[in-house]
Motif scaffolding. Structure first.
Motif, PDB file in Angstrom:
ATOM      1  N   HIS A   1      55.634  22.020  43.438  1.00 56.10           N
ATOM      2  CA  HIS A   1      56.383  20.897  43.991  1.00 56.10           C
ATOM      3  C   HIS A   1      56.122  19.640  43.159  1.00 56.10           C
ATOM      4  O   HIS A   1      54.971  19.330  42.833  1.00 56.10           O
ATOM      5  CB  HIS A   1      55.967  20.640  45.440  1.00 56.10           C
ATOM      6  CG  HIS A   1      56.265  21.783  46.355  1.00 56.10           C
ATOM      7  ND1 HIS A   1      57.355  21.805  47.188  1.00 56.10           N
ATOM      8  CD2 HIS A   1      55.621  22.971  46.558  1.00 56.10           C
ATOM      9  CE1 HIS A   1      57.379  22.933  47.872  1.00 56.10           C
ATOM     10  NE2 HIS A   1      56.330  23.653  47.511  1.00 56.10           N
ATOM     11  N   VAL A   2      57.188  18.928  42.829  1.00 49.32           N
ATOM     12  CA  VAL A   2      57.064  17.696  42.047  1.00 49.32           C
ATOM     13  C   VAL A   2      57.009  16.503  42.990  1.00 49.32           C
ATOM     14  O   VAL A   2      57.945  16.264  43.768  1.00 49.32           O
ATOM     15  CB  VAL A   2      58.250  17.543  41.080  1.00 49.32           C
ATOM     16  CG1 VAL A   2      58.143  16.218  40.320  1.00 49.32           C
ATOM     17  CG2 VAL A   2      58.294  18.713  40.103  1.00 49.32           C
TER      18      VAL A   2
ATOM     19  N   ILE B   1      51.109  14.101  30.324  1.00 49.32           N
ATOM     20  CA  ILE B   1      52.366  14.142  31.077  1.00 49.32           C
ATOM     21  C   ILE B   1      52.191  13.604  32.498  1.00 49.32           C
ATOM     22  O   ILE B   1      53.067  13.759  33.331  1.00 49.32           O
ATOM     23  CB  ILE B   1      52.933  15.574  31.120  1.00 49.32           C
ATOM     24  CG1 ILE B   1      51.933  16.533  31.774  1.00 49.32           C
ATOM     25  CG2 ILE B   1      53.313  16.035  29.735  1.00 49.32           C
ATOM     26  CD1 ILE B   1      52.502  17.893  32.020  1.00 49.32           C
ATOM     27  N   GLU B   2      51.068  12.979  32.770  1.00 49.11           N
ATOM     28  CA  GLU B   2      50.875  12.313  34.052  1.00 49.11           C
ATOM     29  C   GLU B   2      51.543  10.943  34.007  1.00 49.11           C
ATOM     30  O   GLU B   2      51.332  10.174  33.082  1.00 49.11           O
ATOM     31  CB  GLU B   2      49.384  12.110  34.339  1.00 49.11           C
ATOM     32  CG  GLU B   2      48.562  13.366  34.387  1.00 49.11           C
ATOM     33  CD  GLU B   2      47.086  13.043  34.531  1.00 49.11           C
ATOM     34  OE1 GLU B   2      46.762  12.141  35.318  1.00 49.11           O
ATOM     35  OE2 GLU B   2      46.278  13.676  33.847  1.00 49.11           O
ATOM     36  N   ILE B   3      52.323  10.643  35.007  1.00 45.18           N
ATOM     37  CA  ILE B   3      52.933   9.322  35.120  1.00 45.18           C
ATOM     38  C   ILE B   3      51.927   8.400  35.790  1.00 45.18           C
ATOM     39  O   ILE B   3      51.436   8.693  36.879  1.00 45.18           O
ATOM     40  CB  ILE B   3      54.231   9.385  35.932  1.00 45.18           C
ATOM     41  CG1 ILE B   3      55.221  10.338  35.259  1.00 45.18           C
ATOM     42  CG2 ILE B   3      54.846   8.005  36.094  1.00 45.18           C
ATOM     43  CD1 ILE B   3      56.436  10.642  36.087  1.00 45.18           C
TER      44      ILE B   3
ATOM     45  N   SER C   1      55.416  15.590  37.658  1.00 45.14           N
ATOM     46  CA  SER C   1      56.681  15.431  36.955  1.00 45.14           C
ATOM     47  C   SER C   1      57.350  16.776  36.743  1.00 45.14           C
ATOM     48  O   SER C   1      56.711  17.834  36.830  1.00 45.14           O
ATOM     49  CB  SER C   1      56.456  14.759  35.590  1.00 45.14           C
ATOM     50  OG  SER C   1      55.689  15.614  34.753  1.00 45.14           O
ATOM     51  N   ASP C   2      58.642  16.736  36.443  1.00 47.23           N
ATOM     52  CA  ASP C   2      59.358  17.966  36.110  1.00 47.23           C
ATOM     53  C   ASP C   2      58.759  18.619  34.871  1.00 47.23           C
ATOM     54  O   ASP C   2      58.689  19.846  34.767  1.00 47.23           O
ATOM     55  CB  ASP C   2      60.839  17.665  35.864  1.00 47.23           C
ATOM     56  CG  ASP C   2      61.587  17.345  37.152  1.00 47.23           C
ATOM     57  OD1 ASP C   2      61.221  17.902  38.205  1.00 47.23           O
ATOM     58  OD2 ASP C   2      62.530  16.538  37.109  1.00 47.23           O
ATOM     59  N   THR C   3      58.319  17.806  33.911  1.00 46.60           N
ATOM     60  CA  THR C   3      57.688  18.352  32.705  1.00 46.60           C
ATOM     61  C   THR C   3      56.446  19.149  33.070  1.00 46.60           C
ATOM     62  O   THR C   3      56.206  20.237  32.535  1.00 46.60           O
ATOM     63  CB  THR C   3      57.322  17.214  31.737  1.00 46.60           C
ATOM     64  OG1 THR C   3      58.493  16.470  31.419  1.00 46.60           O
ATOM     65  CG2 THR C   3      56.716  17.771  30.454  1.00 46.60           C
ATOM     66  N   ALA C   4      55.649  18.621  33.988  1.00 45.77           N
ATOM     67  CA  ALA C   4      54.448  19.331  34.418  1.00 45.77           C
ATOM     68  C   ALA C   4      54.806  20.626  35.143  1.00 45.77           C
ATOM     69  O   ALA C   4      54.161  21.658  34.958  1.00 45.77           O
ATOM     70  CB  ALA C   4      53.615  18.430  35.331  1.00 45.77           C
ATOM     71  N   LYS C   5      55.844  20.580  35.962  1.00 42.74           N
ATOM     72  CA  LYS C   5      56.289  21.786  36.666  1.00 42.74           C
ATOM     73  C   LYS C   5      56.715  22.862  35.673  1.00 42.74           C
ATOM     74  O   LYS C   5      56.328  24.035  35.789  1.00 42.74           O
ATOM     75  CB  LYS C   5      57.444  21.434  37.612  1.00 42.74           C
ATOM     76  CG  LYS C   5      58.076  22.630  38.332  1.00 42.74           C
ATOM     77  CD  LYS C   5      59.169  22.161  39.280  1.00 42.74           C
ATOM     78  CE  LYS C   5      59.970  23.316  39.855  1.00 42.74           C
ATOM     79  NZ  LYS C   5      59.173  24.205  40.722  1.00 42.74           N
ATOM     80  N   HIS C   6      57.499  22.461  34.676  1.00 42.97           N
ATOM     81  CA  HIS C   6      57.974  23.432  33.698  1.00 42.97           C
ATOM     82  C   HIS C   6      56.816  23.995  32.875  1.00 42.97           C
ATOM     83  O   HIS C   6      56.835  25.170  32.483  1.00 42.97           O
ATOM     84  CB  HIS C   6      59.008  22.778  32.788  1.00 42.97           C
ATOM     85  CG  HIS C   6      60.182  22.227  33.538  1.00 42.97           C
ATOM     86  ND1 HIS C   6      61.076  21.322  32.998  1.00 42.97           N
ATOM     87  CD2 HIS C   6      60.615  22.449  34.810  1.00 42.97           C
ATOM     88  CE1 HIS C   6      61.998  21.015  33.902  1.00 42.97           C
ATOM     89  NE2 HIS C   6      61.722  21.670  35.002  1.00 42.97           N
ATOM     90  N   ALA C   7      55.800  23.173  32.630  1.00 46.57           N
ATOM     91  CA  ALA C   7      54.620  23.665  31.912  1.00 46.57           C
ATOM     92  C   ALA C   7      53.870  24.695  32.741  1.00 46.57           C
ATOM     93  O   ALA C   7      53.409  25.718  32.215  1.00 46.57           O
ATOM     94  CB  ALA C   7      53.700  22.492  31.559  1.00 46.57           C
TER      95      ALA C   7
ATOM     96  N   ALA D   1      47.522  19.140  41.007  1.00 46.74           N
ATOM     97  CA  ALA D   1      47.191  19.360  39.594  1.00 46.74           C
ATOM     98  C   ALA D   1      47.815  18.253  38.752  1.00 46.74           C
ATOM     99  O   ALA D   1      48.942  18.389  38.278  1.00 46.74           O
ATOM    100  CB  ALA D   1      47.703  20.728  39.140  1.00 46.74           C
ATOM    101  N   PRO D   2      47.104  17.146  38.552  1.00 42.52           N
ATOM    102  CA  PRO D   2      47.687  16.057  37.763  1.00 42.52           C
ATOM    103  C   PRO D   2      47.804  16.388  36.285  1.00 42.52           C
ATOM    104  O   PRO D   2      48.674  15.867  35.595  1.00 42.52           O
ATOM    105  CB  PRO D   2      46.705  14.899  37.990  1.00 42.52           C
ATOM    106  CG  PRO D   2      45.408  15.559  38.308  1.00 42.52           C
ATOM    107  CD  PRO D   2      45.760  16.809  39.058  1.00 42.52           C
ATOM    108  N   SER D   3      46.937  17.255  35.769  1.00 46.92           N
ATOM    109  CA  SER D   3      46.964  17.620  34.347  1.00 46.92           C
ATOM    110  C   SER D   3      47.441  19.056  34.227  1.00 46.92           C
ATOM    111  O   SER D   3      46.647  19.991  34.257  1.00 46.92           O
ATOM    112  CB  SER D   3      45.573  17.467  33.727  1.00 46.92           C
ATOM    113  OG  SER D   3      45.120  16.132  33.848  1.00 46.92           O
ATOM    114  N   ALA D   4      48.758  19.233  34.094  1.00 44.78           N
ATOM    115  CA  ALA D   4      49.325  20.576  34.161  1.00 44.78           C
ATOM    116  C   ALA D   4      49.474  21.242  32.798  1.00 44.78           C
ATOM    117  O   ALA D   4      49.664  22.447  32.722  1.00 44.78           O
ATOM    118  CB  ALA D   4      50.692  20.532  34.843  1.00 44.78           C
TER     119      ALA D   4
END
Length: 713
Positions: A171-172, A291-293, A152-158, A123-126
């Motif tokens: 998983h990041v 938030i995708e790197i 990213s951690d930001t995506a995980k937290h979202a 999921a690149p766009s979380a």
């Protein structure tokens, strides 16, 4: 382990997402125990990227798979993916995992019972659009606790906070790039700016065209375009009219110092990229909240080329606030700003940027990320001890699975462990007649209720019977009815419960095993937020006589009278949301109403207590908590205290039966006596080191240890 990689990207094209797909294949090829098939959704016509795949990767063009299913098409579409995968697996054998990128493909596959448990999603766009319906694949994946890979951690937290997704299965894995074989070399000659990527208006290419006009007049500067596909040409006709004119002028030699190459192998593109002085990575503001790197940005870093970037939160978080090549596209004039960078590549800023990108390159190297991605694919770390050398088929008999979820996530990743279920409608009534199939070697009774009574009285010879006792049923009638001589192992959550079980039921001590409820210890290792220093946390207030919400308020009020800096965060469902709590025929409702009335009529309490709704994102919630409370009259092992400790919280625990065996020296008969320790902890300049010590004290409660110990039983 056989793994299929299935992504919606067209592997004939060269852009960031197909480079991602190429690098995923390369990364997983580093794992010797994984056999990788790349299952393409398009017919493979252009082998520019395919020829860079490792020899161990088997590539299957979409037309080959479609032919297997008897479907006449050049593309594997979402509406045909299930039929195609069924036909393909019937011919080649089932995959252990299917790693999938693409929402529509995920929706179809997760809706298919025989496939869903083997899916791992990308999921690149979380960040969800909160104004739109929740994506169907997310709903399906959350229900089955499908493992998801984000960038990213930001995506995980979202995912956790906004989509209520279980943290343990997110998983990041940042963008994957491979370090060059040789160190970057300083480029001699004109300073060169490089753009590499697709032709997309919103990648700032209108600004870059304007910039090229000025570079063409300066013999000390060059611009190198490495162009991929044209994107959305019909939608942005005016831009592409300018782009076509630009290409024509290049062909006529009217723009000296400017070059453009298209559709070249990725390895050749990287050789050109590494010769640049700076990388052009600016984008229009529509990308500022992404938030995708960018894989391309990380790739430039590994090649030793500092990228010029938008001045936004994501780039500041990765590169630092002092990175010299951040551009505020809303205020800065783009061309003069970039030209200034390009004309000063011998400056201290340039040297500092190269140091920073070298640090970033180390973070994103393929070697450091290989285990992260394979962990998501397998469900366990590559170096984790084997759970069992012998295939095991375990039947779990239970009315409630909530305390097994992370354990099941772990064992689901092990091909030697098969889980089946015997579902009970309640603590006393099975859904169907209980029965142990002949191929089951172990029965786990989760909760010691009527399920344990029945199985202990009807144990099939040759099977092992394990019972897990929680506080809930420990003081009810069920344990006395169990035939304990037929139980091979009893799991309890504390030494206190072990001693009571041996004393009350005469169970042989060697059969009683203390295994407190496990936690995701690694997932709780997150940096604390500034407000955590003065924030107390209380998790769960229901039912009243068990959790003693009033005692927590008494403690907090006494603390506030000593030190007004502290706040209290209560994470819980409200009692009126739970029918069996709110409608009890006793004084429960009156006691809750009295406690809430006390809070909301006391200005000091009302302004310093907040109520957070229950949710999945506990790991993120603990970041804002410095002290974790347990005010209960009774608990099993109070998992929230163990979780709080793992996150670095100081525990303050009321002296409920069994608490001292778990949490000494943080247990108090009178919680008010903990107030000096709480204040000292908040004011301690070495709190960080203390938090690490507290967290380390409960590392043994990680779910991996529980899984290992359970399989030994």
């Amino acid at each position: 382990m056989r793994v299929a990689i299935l992504a919606e990207q067209n592997f004939n094209l060269i852009d960031g997402s197909t480079i991602w797909l190429l690098n995923v294949c390369k990364l997983l090829a580093l794992q010797p125990d994984l056999t990788i098939d790349l299952v393409l959704t398009h017919r493979l016509d252009n082998r520019v990227l395919a020829q860079e795949l490792p020899d161990t990767i088997r590539v299957y063009s979409a037309d080959v798979l479609l032919e297997t299913a008897g479907i006449a098409d050049a593309q594997l579409r979402p509406e045909t993916v299930v039929d195609v995968m069924r036909a393909w697996e019937a011919q080649t054998g089932p995959y252990d995992r299917i790693f999938v990128r693409g929402a529509d493909y995920l929706t179809r596959l997760l809706n298919t019972p025989e496939l869903r448990d083997r899916i791992v999603a990308y999921a690149p766009s979380a960040i969800p659009d909160l104004g739109a319906p929740e994506p169907e694949w997310v709903r399906l994946a959350r229900a089955t606790r499908t493992r998801v890979v984000v960038q990213s951690d930001t995506a995980k937290h979202a995912m956790e906070a906004l989509l209520d997704y279980p943290a343990y299965v997110v998983h990041v894995v940042p963008p994957i790039v491979f370090q060059p074989d040789t160190a970057p070399q300083a480029w001699e000659g004109p300073a060169t700016l490089c753009y590499s990527g697709k032709i997309d208006l919103h990648y700032g290419l209108d600004w870059l065209i304007d910039l090229c006009e000025e570079v063409a007049e300066d013999p000390q500067l060059n611009v190198q375009w490495i162009a991929g596909k044209d994107t959305h040409r019909p939608r942005y006709r005016p831009f592409f009219k300018v782009m076509d004119s630009f290409r024509a002028r290049l062909a006529d030699g009217a723009l000296p110092g400017i070059s453009l190459l298209s559709n070249i192998p990725h390895a050749e593109a990287k050789d050109l990229m590494r010769q640049a002085s700076l990388a052009y990575c600016l984008r229009h503001d529509r990308y500022d909240d992404v938030i995708e790197i960018s894989t391309k940005i990380v790739e430039f870093c590994t090649l030793g080329v500092p990228p010029i970037l938008n001045d936004n939160a994501l780039n500041r978080a990765l590169f630092g606030d002092d990175y010299p090549y951040l551009v505020d596209i809303a205020q800065d004039e783009i061309a003069p700003k970039v030209l200034g960078f390009l004309r000063n590549t011998d400056s201290a800023d340039y040297a500092r940027a190269q140091e920073r990108i070298a640090e970033i390159a180390r973070q994103f190297s393929a070697e450091s990320l290989s285990d992260s991605l394979s962990h998501a694919i397998r469900g366990y770390l590559a170096n984790a001890p084997v759970l069992t050398d012998t295939p095991r088929k375990i039947m779990i008999a239970t009315h409630e699975r909530k305390f097994l979820r992370q354990f099941l996530d772990r064992v689901r990743g092990d091909s030697n462990v098969e889980i089946t279920w015997e579902t009970w409608k309640s603590t006393i009534k099975p859904l169907n007649r209980p029965h142990v199939p002949d191929d089951v070697d172990t029965v786990l009774c989760e909760w010691c209720c009527q399920n344990a009574v029945w199985h202990s009285n009807n144990k099939r010879p040759g099977t092992r019977l394990i019972v897990r006792l929680h506080r809930f049923e420990a003081f009810r009638e069920f344990p006395a009815l169990v035939q304990w001589d037929n139980v091979d192992a009893l799991i309890v959550v504390s030494d206190w419960f072990r001693d009571r079980a041996i004393e009350r039921y005469g169970i042989a001590p060697e059969r009683v095993h203390v295994m407190p409820q496990y936690i995701d210890w690694h997932g709780l290792q997150r940096p604390k937020l500034p407000e955590a220093r003065f924030t107390l946390g209380l998790v769960g207030i229901n039912p009243f006589e068990h959790k003693r919400f009033d005692r927590a308020i008494d403690f907090f009020k006494a603390l506030r009278q000593r030190d007004s800096r502290f706040q209290l965060a209560v994470r819980s469902s409200m009692p009126w949301e739970i029918q069996w709590v709110w409608d009890r025929q006793d004084d429960t409702r009156a006691k809750f109403e009295e406690t809430f009335q006390r809070i909301f009529t006391d200005p000091d309490l009302a302004s310093s207590i907040r109520f957070d709704p229950a949710g999945q994102d506990m790991e993120e919630w603990y970041r804002g908590i410095g002290v974790i409370l347990s005010s209960s009259d009774s608990e099993g092992c109070h998992t929230s205290v163990i979780e709080g400790l793992a996150s670095g919280c100081l525990p303050v625990v009321h002296d409920w039966p069994g608490a001292r065996s778990l949490f000494d020296p943080h247990v108090y008969a009178d919680m008010a006596k903990a107030i000096p320790a709480v204040i000292a902890f908040a004011d301690d300049p070495e709190t960080g080191q203390t938090r690490e010590t507290l967290a380390s004290s409960v590392a043994c409660h990680d779910v991996e240890n529980f899984a290992q110990n359970f399989m030994k039983l």
